[in-house]
Design a protein around this motif. Structure first.
Motif, PDB file in Angstrom:
ATOM      1  N   SER A 110       0.809  -1.217   0.000  1.00 13.28           N
ATOM      2  CA  SER A 110       0.000   0.000   0.000  1.00 13.28           C
ATOM      3  C   SER A 110       0.845   1.272   0.000  1.00 13.28           C
ATOM      4  CB  SER A 110      -0.930   0.019   1.217  1.00 13.28           C
ATOM      5  OG  SER A 110      -0.173  -0.008   2.407  1.00 13.28           O
ATOM      6  N   MET A 111       2.171   1.154   0.126  1.00 19.81           N
ATOM      7  CA  MET A 111       3.063   2.310   0.050  1.00 19.81           C
ATOM      8  C   MET A 111       3.799   2.397  -1.277  1.00 19.81           C
ATOM      9  SD  MET A 111       5.016   2.759   3.659  1.00 19.81           S
ATOM     10  CE  MET A 111       4.182   3.067   5.202  1.00 19.81           C
ATOM     11  N   VAL A 112       3.828   1.305  -2.041  1.00 20.42           N
ATOM     12  CA  VAL A 112       4.651   1.262  -3.252  1.00 20.42           C
ATOM     13  C   VAL A 112       4.104   2.225  -4.296  1.00 20.42           C
ATOM     14  CG1 VAL A 112       5.526  -0.204  -5.112  1.00 20.42           C
ATOM     15  CG2 VAL A 112       5.318  -1.125  -2.787  1.00 20.42           C
ATOM     16  N   LEU A 113       4.958   3.124  -4.767  1.00 23.49           N
ATOM     17  CA  LEU A 113       4.537   4.150  -5.714  1.00 23.49           C
ATOM     18  C   LEU A 113       4.315   3.581  -7.112  1.00 23.49           C
ATOM     19  CD1 LEU A 113       6.913   7.089  -4.726  1.00 23.49           C
ATOM     20  CD2 LEU A 113       4.467   6.888  -4.277  1.00 23.49           C
ATOM     21  N   PRO A 114       3.393   4.184  -7.873  1.00 23.45           N
ATOM     22  CA  PRO A 114       3.202   3.777  -9.269  1.00 23.45           C
ATOM     23  C   PRO A 114       4.375   4.251 -10.134  1.00 23.45           C
ATOM     24  CG  PRO A 114       1.814   5.658  -8.757  1.00 23.45           C
ATOM     25  CD  PRO A 114       2.448   5.233  -7.463  1.00 23.45           C
ATOM     26  N   GLN A 119       0.611   8.428 -16.514  1.00 28.08           N
ATOM     27  CA  GLN A 119      -0.138   9.650 -16.255  1.00 28.08           C
ATOM     28  C   GLN A 119      -1.259   9.356 -15.279  1.00 28.08           C
ATOM     29  OE1 GLN A 119      -1.426  11.366 -20.005  1.00 28.08           O
ATOM     30  NE2 GLN A 119       0.318  12.749 -19.994  1.00 28.08           N
ATOM     31  N   GLY A 120      -1.521  10.308 -14.409  1.00 28.25           N
ATOM     32  CA  GLY A 120      -2.585  10.119 -13.441  1.00 28.25           C
ATOM     33  C   GLY A 120      -2.723  11.325 -12.545  1.00 28.25           C
ATOM     34  N   VAL A 121      -3.512  11.164 -11.496  1.00 26.41           N
ATOM     35  CA  VAL A 121      -3.779  12.238 -10.540  1.00 26.41           C
ATOM     36  C   VAL A 121      -3.537  11.713  -9.133  1.00 26.41           C
ATOM     37  CG1 VAL A 121      -5.506  13.824  -9.613  1.00 26.41           C
ATOM     38  CG2 VAL A 121      -5.527  13.247 -12.040  1.00 26.41           C
ATOM     39  N   PHE A 122      -2.750  12.455  -8.367  1.00 25.07           N
ATOM     40  CA  PHE A 122      -2.641  12.216  -6.935  1.00 25.07           C
ATOM     41  C   PHE A 122      -3.556  13.213  -6.232  1.00 25.07           C
ATOM     42  CE2 PHE A 122       1.896  10.736  -7.770  1.00 25.07           C
ATOM     43  CZ  PHE A 122       1.626   9.401  -7.494  1.00 25.07           C
ATOM     44  N   VAL A 123      -4.467  12.703  -5.410  1.00 27.60           N
ATOM     45  CA  VAL A 123      -5.292  13.575  -4.574  1.00 27.60           C
ATOM     46  C   VAL A 123      -4.825  13.391  -3.138  1.00 27.60           C
ATOM     47  CG1 VAL A 123      -7.606  14.185  -3.821  1.00 27.60           C
ATOM     48  CG2 VAL A 123      -7.239  13.324  -6.152  1.00 27.60           C
ATOM     49  N   PRO A 147       6.398  14.644 -12.348  1.00 25.02           N
ATOM     50  CA  PRO A 147       6.002  15.755 -13.234  1.00 25.02           C
ATOM     51  C   PRO A 147       4.905  15.401 -14.229  1.00 25.02           C
ATOM     52  CG  PRO A 147       8.195  14.910 -13.804  1.00 25.02           C
ATOM     53  CD  PRO A 147       7.820  14.282 -12.497  1.00 25.02           C
ATOM     54  N   ALA A 148       4.727  14.119 -14.532  1.00 33.56           N
ATOM     55  CA  ALA A 148       3.680  13.723 -15.483  1.00 33.56           C
ATOM     56  C   ALA A 148       2.318  13.578 -14.808  1.00 33.56           C
ATOM     57  CB  ALA A 148       4.073  12.415 -16.177  1.00 33.56           C
ATOM     58  N   TRP A 149       2.266  13.740 -13.508  1.00 34.37           N
ATOM     59  CA  TRP A 149       1.024  13.560 -12.753  1.00 34.37           C
ATOM     60  C   TRP A 149       0.484  14.905 -12.282  1.00 34.37           C
ATOM     61  CZ3 TRP A 149      -0.992   8.755 -10.370  1.00 34.37           C
ATOM     62  CH2 TRP A 149      -0.418   7.601 -10.930  1.00 34.37           C
ATOM     63  N   ALA A 203     -16.194  15.596 -13.997  1.00 39.39           N
ATOM     64  CA  ALA A 203     -15.598  16.774 -14.613  1.00 39.39           C
ATOM     65  C   ALA A 203     -14.635  16.418 -15.735  1.00 39.39           C
ATOM     66  CB  ALA A 203     -14.866  17.597 -13.550  1.00 39.39           C
ATOM     67  N   GLY A 204     -14.350  15.147 -15.886  1.00 37.20           N
ATOM     68  CA  GLY A 204     -13.407  14.720 -16.904  1.00 37.20           C
ATOM     69  C   GLY A 204     -12.023  15.297 -16.691  1.00 37.20           C
ATOM     70  N   ARG A 205     -11.621  15.463 -15.423  1.00 38.25           N
ATOM     71  CA  ARG A 205     -10.376  16.156 -15.108  1.00 38.25           C
ATOM     72  C   ARG A 205      -9.163  15.238 -15.079  1.00 38.25           C
ATOM     73  NH1 ARG A 205     -11.746  18.853  -9.543  1.00 38.25           N
ATOM     74  NH2 ARG A 205      -9.547  19.451  -9.652  1.00 38.25           N
ATOM     75  N   SER A 206      -9.353  13.948 -15.183  1.00 40.94           N
ATOM     76  CA  SER A 206      -8.212  13.052 -15.026  1.00 40.94           C
ATOM     77  C   SER A 206      -7.870  12.345 -16.311  1.00 40.94           C
ATOM     78  CB  SER A 206      -8.498  12.012 -13.937  1.00 40.94           C
ATOM     79  OG  SER A 206      -9.515  11.141 -14.375  1.00 40.94           O
ATOM     80  N   GLN A 207      -6.598  12.189 -16.527  1.00 33.57           N
ATOM     81  CA  GLN A 207      -6.101  11.317 -17.571  1.00 33.57           C
ATOM     82  C   GLN A 207      -5.289  10.234 -16.884  1.00 33.57           C
ATOM     83  OE1 GLN A 207      -3.858  13.706 -20.271  1.00 33.57           O
ATOM     84  NE2 GLN A 207      -5.656  14.615 -21.230  1.00 33.57           N
ATOM     85  N   GLY A 208      -5.689   9.005 -17.035  1.00 35.62           N
ATOM     86  CA  GLY A 208      -5.037   7.923 -16.315  1.00 35.62           C
ATOM     87  C   GLY A 208      -5.712   7.666 -14.983  1.00 35.62           C
ATOM     88  N   LYS A 209      -4.996   7.022 -14.084  1.00 35.49           N
ATOM     89  CA  LYS A 209      -5.589   6.594 -12.815  1.00 35.49           C
ATOM     90  C   LYS A 209      -5.667   7.738 -11.818  1.00 35.49           C
ATOM     91  CE  LYS A 209      -2.404   3.501 -12.180  1.00 35.49           C
ATOM     92  NZ  LYS A 209      -1.572   2.408 -11.587  1.00 35.49           N
ATOM     93  N   ILE A 210      -6.592   7.592 -10.860  1.00 36.91           N
ATOM     94  CA  ILE A 210      -6.739   8.531  -9.753  1.00 36.91           C
ATOM     95  C   ILE A 210      -6.297   7.797  -8.495  1.00 36.91           C
ATOM     96  CG2 ILE A 210      -8.309  10.042  -8.487  1.00 36.91           C
ATOM     97  CD1 ILE A 210     -10.222   9.791 -10.906  1.00 36.91           C
ATOM     98  N   VAL A 211      -5.338   8.358  -7.772  1.00 37.98           N
ATOM     99  CA  VAL A 211      -4.796   7.720  -6.571  1.00 37.98           C
ATOM    100  C   VAL A 211      -4.950   8.684  -5.404  1.00 37.98           C
ATOM    101  CG1 VAL A 211      -2.751   6.726  -5.479  1.00 37.98           C
ATOM    102  CG2 VAL A 211      -3.129   6.401  -7.939  1.00 37.98           C
TER     103      VAL A 211
END
Length: 415
Positions: A110-114, A119-123, A147-149, A203-211
């Protein structure tokens, strides 16, 4: 207490608990004695092993006592007793509490980074009132590391702590970890994550996964008592950051290991302080055999007899090495073992390796304590593990978890 034990482990930190669990697994009769909670409560959730092969070439470093197979066995043992931990051939990465990336060899999945190239979004989901947590700094660091997120911050009110925040009372990560582990807190968190998913998808704000990224413990992989209700996964992936002090990972991991130890049949004595011991010289060598350890517990003296003893009292930080006002007053507190003490204790550079970190007990290849002056074994049936070992620095060499797990596991194999 006239019982005879196969082994008495003195010290309830990481090395002592690993040794006790492995020894009980092997069918040994084990008593673990600890005076307090130990430094495991500072555990971040991540095991650092450092540059194992490089450190094995340093004179007298604890890794020189073990081959590569023994070190790997220790890693897999952690995964065996806590399956959430991931063993990979290559180092893995996680976010620390400032949002920067750190590498380590063994951490919960659960800590391992993607992959940062995706491409994705970190919230970053920030519970209100969390002490010593700076979300804007964290978010900026995350954006630089990935930088790609996209990175955004969402604050969350927690009903159970509204009165605390109204009064200005600080809330620690342990407080929040306790809330997430309650049914009410879990539902509130699940609802918040559902809202994040809906907002971003509508809102269609994400490209890729949301984490979703959280700064305090959520998962329940540290629950050996199995008293918690079963939980489904959240509607979005949840990524945990490594803990900061006070550490929920350390608190829960300590309790988790104690549950495993006692479930296997090990006996635990908490709040016991060693006051004296009895031993005799062996006829074959100059080494002594420890026959019994006298401890004080709840105002009573108790005599503990065992075939073997494992010393895991944590060195300077854990209280296993006592330091008085004068240099000559430094001593090992249980078996009065001779210590390696560097000529100079410190250097003026702030972040430089400090010689005092090297203070500890020198041992032979079986982790039996040696007299540094003569090179002779002091106690034939005592094994020294973890931070009590000399000639290493867990901070600058970043190998604290690795040395503790490896030595604790290896000592249990010798019983």
């Amino acid at each position: 207490m006239n019982e005879m034990w196969d082994v008495v482990v003195v010290g309830g930190g990481l090395a002592g608990l690993i040794a006790g669990i492995r020894a009980t697994q092997r069918g040994k009769k084990v008593l673990l004695v600890t005076e307090g909670v130990g430094t495991l409560f500072h555990f971040s959730g991540i095991f650092d092993y450092g540059d194992v092969e490089g450190l094995r070439h340093l004179p007298k470093h604890p890794y020189t006592l073990f081959d590569s197979q023994a070190i790997t066995q220790g890693k897999h043992f952690v995964q065996e007793i806590c399956p959430e931990y991931v063993v990979n051939d290559r180092p893995q990465s996680a976010f620390n509490v400032l949002g920067t990336v750190r590498q380590a060899d063994l951490m919960p999945r659960s800590m391992v980074l993607p992959d940062p190239q995706e491409q994705g979004v970190f919230v970053l989901l920030v519970p209100e009132g969390l002490k010593d947590f700076f979300p804007e700094i964290v978010a900026d660091n995350m954006a630089r590391e990935f930088p790609a997120w996209q990175v955004s911050v969402k604050r969350m009110q927690v009903d159970a702590l509204q009165e605390w925040t109204r009064l200005g009372k600080s809330v620690t990560s342990i407080d929040y970890a306790d809330i997430w582990r309650s049914e009410e807190g879990y539902r509130a968190l699940a609802h918040e994550i559902d809202e994040i998913k809906r907002q971003y998808q509508d809102a269609g704000r994400s490209q890729g996964k949301i984490v979703v990224v959280l700064p305090s413990l959520v998962r329940e992989y540290f629950d050996a008592s199995r008293t918690k209700f079963y939980r489904n996964e959240f509607s979005l992936p949840v990524l945990e950051m490594s803990s900061f002090v006070p550490s929920p990972h350390g608190q829960y991991f300590a309790e988790y290991l104690k549950h495993i130890f006692t479930d296997l049949g090990g006996e635990l004595m908490i709040g016991a302080r060693a006051v004296s011991l009895k031993g005799e010289l062996t006829s074959e060598s100059h080494a002594k055999i420890c026959q019994e350890l006298v401890v004080q517990s709840m105002g009573k003296l108790m005599r503990l007899k065992a075939e073997k003893f494992i010393l895991a009292t944590g060195g300077l930080l854990g209280g296993g090495i006592k330091v008085g006002m004068a240099r000559r007053e430094i001593r090992e507190s249980v078996f009065d073992l001779p210590l390696f003490i560097p000529q100079e204790w410190s250097v003026p550079q702030f972040l430089a390796p400090q010689p005092y970190a090297q203070i500890g007990v020198e041992t032979d290849q079986f982790m039996r304590p040696l007299d540094p002056a003569s090179g002779q074994v002091v106690w034939d049936n005592v094994h020294v593990v973890g931070r009590m070992l000399a000639h290493w620095d867990p901070w600058t060499q970043r190998c604290g978890g690795g040395v503790s797990v490896t030595s604790g596991y290896a000592a249990a194999e010798l019983i």
